[in-house]
Scaffold this motif. Structure first.
Motif, mmCIF file in Angstrom:
data_model
loop_
_atom_site.group_PDB
_atom_site.id
_atom_site.type_symbol
_atom_site.label_atom_id
_atom_site.label_comp_id
_atom_site.label_asym_id
_atom_site.label_seq_id
_atom_site.Cartn_x
_atom_site.Cartn_y
_atom_site.Cartn_z
ATOM 1 N N ALA A 1 10.733 -4.553 26.035
ATOM 2 C CA ALA A 1 9.558 -5.449 26.376
ATOM 3 C C ALA A 1 9.978 -6.193 27.745
ATOM 4 O O ALA A 1 8.856 -6.394 28.401
ATOM 5 C CB ALA A 1 9.722 -6.368 25.163
ATOM 6 N N THR B 1 7.411 -6.248 30.867
ATOM 7 C CA THR B 1 6.667 -7.184 31.342
ATOM 8 C C THR B 1 6.942 -7.178 32.968
ATOM 9 O O THR B 1 6.098 -7.599 33.608
ATOM 10 C CB THR B 1 7.188 -8.596 30.677
ATOM 11 O OG1 THR B 1 7.046 -8.322 29.166
ATOM 12 C CG2 THR B 1 6.474 -9.865 31.199
ATOM 13 N N SER B 2 8.159 -6.854 33.451
ATOM 14 C CA SER B 2 8.685 -7.087 34.789
ATOM 15 C C SER B 2 7.519 -6.062 35.676
ATOM 16 O O SER B 2 7.149 -6.504 36.391
ATOM 17 C CB SER B 2 9.994 -6.635 35.011
ATOM 18 O OG SER B 2 10.845 -7.638 34.254
#
Length: 426
Positions: free
Chosen positions: A15, A19-20
């Motif tokens: 996750a 997200t990065s």
């Protein structure tokens, strides 16, 4: 099977990684929208123009073109020397004009036929510089390797950081498992503060309260059991004075059951002291099993698969008690319409002796399997008429085995049979 804590760690890391990537991708799209790639930076453009013009000034003949290729791996198509360029398979001027990406007002840039090319516009004699895909200098690739290494390093640091941040979850799960296994003295130790510190403190407070409650209940049950012995003895003496022999026998039978229950309760608590409660000596376990099994030959068929010698330092009387309990359970829950058979095997497994008792009885339901070693627990099948007991036999058996630093487990299928497995350290 992966542990649950590891699965959660991987999910959180993925996750984080996703997200990065979304953030980086969003910033890249934003940068592209604000500064679309339709022109080169003036600094890069001017430096490139000056560089190519300085190289072009050095070309006087074909030897100069060959020297440039030898030193810089740059191919050249130049007006006046086009025959040399054709012999090298370089794209024509017309081809490069078509493939110009229009990134610069001063330079024609693009790629075609396996070459990257650049040309300073408006310069005579016309000169196009080429470099083959396969001849790009290795040094040009190093920055990409450094970038990849840096990204990998950031990912590794991120993974380790998330793992460290989530380590208290593993500690809490371990604590819950220890408590569920009956180790009420287990407490969580963690150096984390904040939310995880509060969770650890709450868990330990819960364990303290649970231990006090269970200990108080056990102490009450133990004290009551002790106190019941004297009244039962007096009742037994009084019963002997009854004239009605039938009533006397019935009351005596009930008193005997009550005394056995009290004895089993007190014995189960004594065994909780572990190895201190045992009277150990060197015992040939194979011989002990054979002697116990022989007592049941008239009631059931027992198949033995035992080594000649299996020497263990153990409490023979308590182990005999375990064996009798398991064999009698097998007899009690045999199929009514089929011959009662039991297979007992003993073999070495690394640092343990493994004892297995496998029957062909009515079996144990899945919902009962996880509870049958609990004190006073009796499965639904055990509540049928003719199957008496207090639900302490298997609890005492487990206490005996654990006092010997061993384990006892069971697998079962309804209407197929059950198999008890005891592992004892050699």
């Amino acid at each position: 099977m992966k542990p649950r804590g590891m699965k959660l760690l991987i999910k959180v890391f993925l996750a984080f990684l996703l997200t990065s990537l979304l953030i980086v991708g969003g910033l890249a799209l934003l940068g592209h929208s604000l500064s679309p790639e339709k022109s080169l930076s003036p600094v890069i453009e001017n430096n490139a123009v000056n560089y190519f013009q300085s190289l072009g000034a050095k070309i006087q003949n074909e030897d100069d073109i060959r020297r440039i290729y030898k030193d810089l791996q740059l191919h050249v198509r130049r007006e006046g020397f086009e025959q040399l360029a054709d012999s090298q398979g370089l794209p024509s001027f017309a081809t490069t004009e078509k493939m110009d990406k229009d990134f610069s007002n001063k330079l024609s840039l693009g790629k075609t036929n396996g070459f990257y090319f650049a040309e300073v516009k408006g310069v005579t004699p016309r000169t196009v510089w080429f470099i083959s895909y396969d001849e790009i200098p290795r040094a040009w690739l190093f920055p990409f390797l450094w970038v990849a290494s840096f990204i990998f390093f950031i990912m590794a640091i991120s993974f380790l950081t998330i793992r460290w941040m989530m380590s208290p979850i593993k500690v809490v799960v371990e604590g819950v498992n220890k408590i569920s296994e009956g180790n009420l003295k287990y407490r969580i130790k963690t150096n984390h503060r904040g939310e995880f510190g509060l969770i650890a403190d709450s868990f330990n407070n819960m364990a303290d309260g649970l231990e006090k409650m269970i200990v108080a209940k056990e102490q009450l049950l133990r004290d009551v059991s002790h106190e019941l012995r004297s009244p039962l003895t007096r009742v037994g003496v009084a019963v002997d004075l009854l004239a009605d022999e039938k009533m006397k026998a019935s009351i005596k039978d009930d008193l005997s059951k009550m005394e056995e229950l009290i004895h089993q309760i007190l014995e189960s608590y004594r065994l909780k002291e572990g190895a201190k409660s045992l009277k150990k000596s060197n015992v040939n376990l194979s011989e002990l099993i054979s002697n116990v099994a022989s007592d049941y030959e008239e009631s059931m068929k027992v198949h033995l698969n035992l080594p000649e010698e299996a020497s263990l330092h153990m409490d023979a009387m308590q182990m005999e008690r375990v064996l009798r309990n398991l064999i009698e359970n097998s007899m009690k829950y045999a199929k009514p319409s089929e011959p009662n058979e039991l297979t007992i095997s003993l073999q070495k497994d690394c640092d343990h002796w493994v004892l297995k008792l496998k029957d062909q009885g009515i079996g144990i339901s899945e919902k009962d399997l996880t509870h049958i070693f609990e004190p006073f627990y009796r499965a639904d099948t055990a509540r049928s008429p003719g199957k008496s007991g207090f639900g302490l036999g298997l609890a005492i058996a487990r206490a005996v085995i654990e006092a010997h630093e061993g384990t006892i487990t069971v697998t079962s299928k309804m209407n197929v049979g059950s198999e008890f497995t005891i592992r004892l350290p050699k």
